[in-house]
Write a protein that holds these residues in place. Sequence first.
Motif, PDB file in Angstrom:
ATOM      1  N   THR A 168       0.838  -1.201   0.000  1.00  0.00           N
ATOM      2  CA  THR A 168       0.000   0.000   0.000  1.00  0.00           C
ATOM      3  C   THR A 168       0.873   1.251   0.000  1.00  0.00           C
ATOM      4  O   THR A 168       0.528   2.254  -0.632  1.00  0.00           O
ATOM      5  N   LYS A 169       2.017   1.193   0.652  1.00  0.00           N
ATOM      6  CA  LYS A 169       2.964   2.304   0.627  1.00  0.00           C
ATOM      7  C   LYS A 169       3.433   2.551  -0.806  1.00  0.00           C
ATOM      8  O   LYS A 169       3.532   3.697  -1.247  1.00  0.00           O
ATOM      9  N   TYR A 170       3.708   1.490  -1.536  1.00  0.00           N
ATOM     10  CA  TYR A 170       4.132   1.617  -2.928  1.00  0.00           C
ATOM     11  C   TYR A 170       3.018   2.254  -3.767  1.00  0.00           C
ATOM     12  O   TYR A 170       3.275   3.169  -4.554  1.00  0.00           O
ATOM     13  N   ALA A 171       1.785   1.784  -3.599  1.00  0.00           N
ATOM     14  CA  ALA A 171       0.658   2.348  -4.350  1.00  0.00           C
ATOM     15  C   ALA A 171       0.494   3.835  -4.020  1.00  0.00           C
ATOM     16  O   ALA A 171       0.264   4.660  -4.913  1.00  0.00           O
ATOM     17  N   ALA A 172       0.630   4.188  -2.738  1.00  0.00           N
ATOM     18  CA  ALA A 172       0.512   5.597  -2.326  1.00  0.00           C
ATOM     19  C   ALA A 172       1.604   6.439  -2.979  1.00  0.00           C
ATOM     20  O   ALA A 172       1.350   7.561  -3.428  1.00  0.00           O
ATOM     21  N   ALA A 173       2.813   5.899  -3.055  1.00  0.00           N
ATOM     22  CA  ALA A 173       3.918   6.626  -3.685  1.00  0.00           C
ATOM     23  C   ALA A 173       3.654   6.850  -5.171  1.00  0.00           C
ATOM     24  O   ALA A 173       3.995   7.910  -5.712  1.00  0.00           O
ATOM     25  N   GLN A 174       3.020   5.885  -5.816  1.00  0.00           N
ATOM     26  CA  GLN A 174       2.689   6.035  -7.231  1.00  0.00           C
ATOM     27  C   GLN A 174       1.616   7.108  -7.431  1.00  0.00           C
ATOM     28  O   GLN A 174       1.685   7.899  -8.373  1.00  0.00           O
ATOM     29  N   ILE A 175       0.648   7.151  -6.528  1.00  0.00           N
ATOM     30  CA  ILE A 175      -0.385   8.193  -6.601  1.00  0.00           C
ATOM     31  C   ILE A 175       0.252   9.562  -6.365  1.00  0.00           C
ATOM     32  O   ILE A 175      -0.053  10.527  -7.059  1.00  0.00           O
ATOM     33  N   ARG A 176       1.160   9.628  -5.407  1.00  0.00           N
ATOM     34  CA  ARG A 176       1.860  10.893  -5.151  1.00  0.00           C
ATOM     35  C   ARG A 176       2.646  11.338  -6.382  1.00  0.00           C
ATOM     36  O   ARG A 176       2.640  12.514  -6.746  1.00  0.00           O
ATOM     37  N   ASP A 219      -8.617  19.312  -0.263  1.00  0.00           N
ATOM     38  CA  ASP A 219      -9.896  19.131  -0.957  1.00  0.00           C
ATOM     39  C   ASP A 219     -10.109  17.679  -1.365  1.00  0.00           C
ATOM     40  O   ASP A 219     -11.221  17.191  -1.417  1.00  0.00           O
ATOM     41  N   VAL A 220      -9.011  17.005  -1.695  1.00  0.00           N
ATOM     42  CA  VAL A 220      -9.041  15.628  -2.169  1.00  0.00           C
ATOM     43  C   VAL A 220      -8.219  14.780  -1.213  1.00  0.00           C
ATOM     44  O   VAL A 220      -7.072  15.121  -0.915  1.00  0.00           O
ATOM     45  N   VAL A 221      -8.817  13.685  -0.744  1.00  0.00           N
ATOM     46  CA  VAL A 221      -8.105  12.795   0.176  1.00  0.00           C
ATOM     47  C   VAL A 221      -8.178  11.371  -0.375  1.00  0.00           C
ATOM     48  O   VAL A 221      -9.256  10.781  -0.454  1.00  0.00           O
ATOM     49  N   PHE A 222      -7.033  10.865  -0.787  1.00  0.00           N
ATOM     50  CA  PHE A 222      -6.905   9.449  -1.140  1.00  0.00           C
ATOM     51  C   PHE A 222      -6.685   8.710   0.178  1.00  0.00           C
ATOM     52  O   PHE A 222      -5.901   9.176   1.020  1.00  0.00           O
ATOM     53  N   ILE A 223      -7.354   7.576   0.351  1.00  0.00           N
ATOM     54  CA  ILE A 223      -7.164   6.787   1.565  1.00  0.00           C
ATOM     55  C   ILE A 223      -6.867   5.350   1.158  1.00  0.00           C
ATOM     56  O   ILE A 223      -7.684   4.712   0.496  1.00  0.00           O
ATOM     57  N   GLY A 224      -5.680   4.870   1.564  1.00  0.00           N
ATOM     58  CA  GLY A 224      -5.238   3.543   1.162  1.00  0.00           C
ATOM     59  C   GLY A 224      -5.152   2.573   2.316  1.00  0.00           C
ATOM     60  O   GLY A 224      -4.759   2.935   3.421  1.00  0.00           O
ATOM     61  N   SER A 225      -5.511   1.325   2.005  1.00  0.00           N
ATOM     62  CA  SER A 225      -5.489   0.270   3.009  1.00  0.00           C
ATOM     63  C   SER A 225      -5.255  -1.075   2.337  1.00  0.00           C
ATOM     64  O   SER A 225      -5.730  -1.298   1.219  1.00  0.00           O
ATOM     65  N   PRO A 226      -4.581  -1.978   3.044  1.00  0.00           N
ATOM     66  CA  PRO A 226      -4.612  -3.360   2.580  1.00  0.00           C
ATOM     67  C   PRO A 226      -6.014  -3.923   2.849  1.00  0.00           C
ATOM     68  O   PRO A 226      -6.711  -3.449   3.751  1.00  0.00           O
ATOM     69  N   ASN A 227      -6.430  -4.880   2.069  1.00  0.00           N
ATOM     70  CA  ASN A 227      -7.698  -5.568   2.309  1.00  0.00           C
ATOM     71  C   ASN A 227      -7.421  -6.664   3.334  1.00  0.00           C
ATOM     72  O   ASN A 227      -6.740  -7.644   3.033  1.00  0.00           O
ATOM     73  N   TRP A 228      -7.921  -6.465   4.535  1.00  0.00           N
ATOM     74  CA  TRP A 228      -7.751  -7.460   5.596  1.00  0.00           C
ATOM     75  C   TRP A 228      -9.110  -8.042   5.922  1.00  0.00           C
ATOM     76  O   TRP A 228     -10.026  -7.316   6.313  1.00  0.00           O
ATOM     77  N   TRP A 229      -9.248  -9.316   5.752  1.00  0.00           N
ATOM     78  CA  TRP A 229     -10.492 -10.017   6.072  1.00  0.00           C
ATOM     79  C   TRP A 229     -11.690  -9.329   5.416  1.00  0.00           C
ATOM     80  O   TRP A 229     -12.696  -9.064   6.042  1.00  0.00           O
ATOM     81  N   SER A 230     -11.520  -8.956   4.164  1.00  0.00           N
ATOM     82  CA  SER A 230     -12.579  -8.379   3.324  1.00  0.00           C
ATOM     83  C   SER A 230     -13.000  -6.966   3.711  1.00  0.00           C
ATOM     84  O   SER A 230     -14.100  -6.535   3.387  1.00  0.00           O
ATOM     85  N   THR A 231     -12.125  -6.248   4.397  1.00  0.00           N
ATOM     86  CA  THR A 231     -12.436  -4.867   4.759  1.00  0.00           C
ATOM     87  C   THR A 231     -11.125  -4.091   4.937  1.00  0.00           C
ATOM     88  O   THR A 231     -10.049  -4.608   4.645  1.00  0.00           O
TER      89      THR A 231
END
Length: 148
Positions: free
Chosen positions: A46-54, A104-116
């Motif tokens: 998720t850190k990698y994905a966030a860095a790509q979005i940044r 104004d815009v907030v991306f929120i990233g998480s691993p999927n743990w137990w379907s949430t």
Amino acid sequence: MKSKSIIAAVAASLLTGLGCSAQEQPKVSTEPSRILIAYYSWGGNTKYAAAQIRKETGGALFEIKPVKPYPADYRECTVQAKKEIQEGARPELSARVEDIGKYDVVFIGSPNWWSTIAPPVSSFLAGHDLSGKTVIPFVTHGGGGMAR
């Protein structure tokens, strides 16, 4: 890299209001200084994905960190995560975004743990008022099927 292109395409379509909604999207600033990318990452994906979005948006990164880190052992982590999710736990975080109002815009990233989402992300959401903001979730997933 294919995943980089996918992330960029999704972010661009969401930021320009090309979503699937029939309603007109509110106008929001997409200036880098008005974009926050908040994420929790256990294994680094998720850190990698966030860095790509940044990289694509120029937004500010904020790592969501629980005061008490999750076990480094995968099996121990999954057991703890499952228990916390079942109990609706919201672990204490080591920091919060004090100036959330400037975004104004907030991306929120998480691993999927137990379907949430991971419990630290639940804590982040409970502790920050995101009213009136464009919130764009993103998730990393290591196996199993999609759910909630």
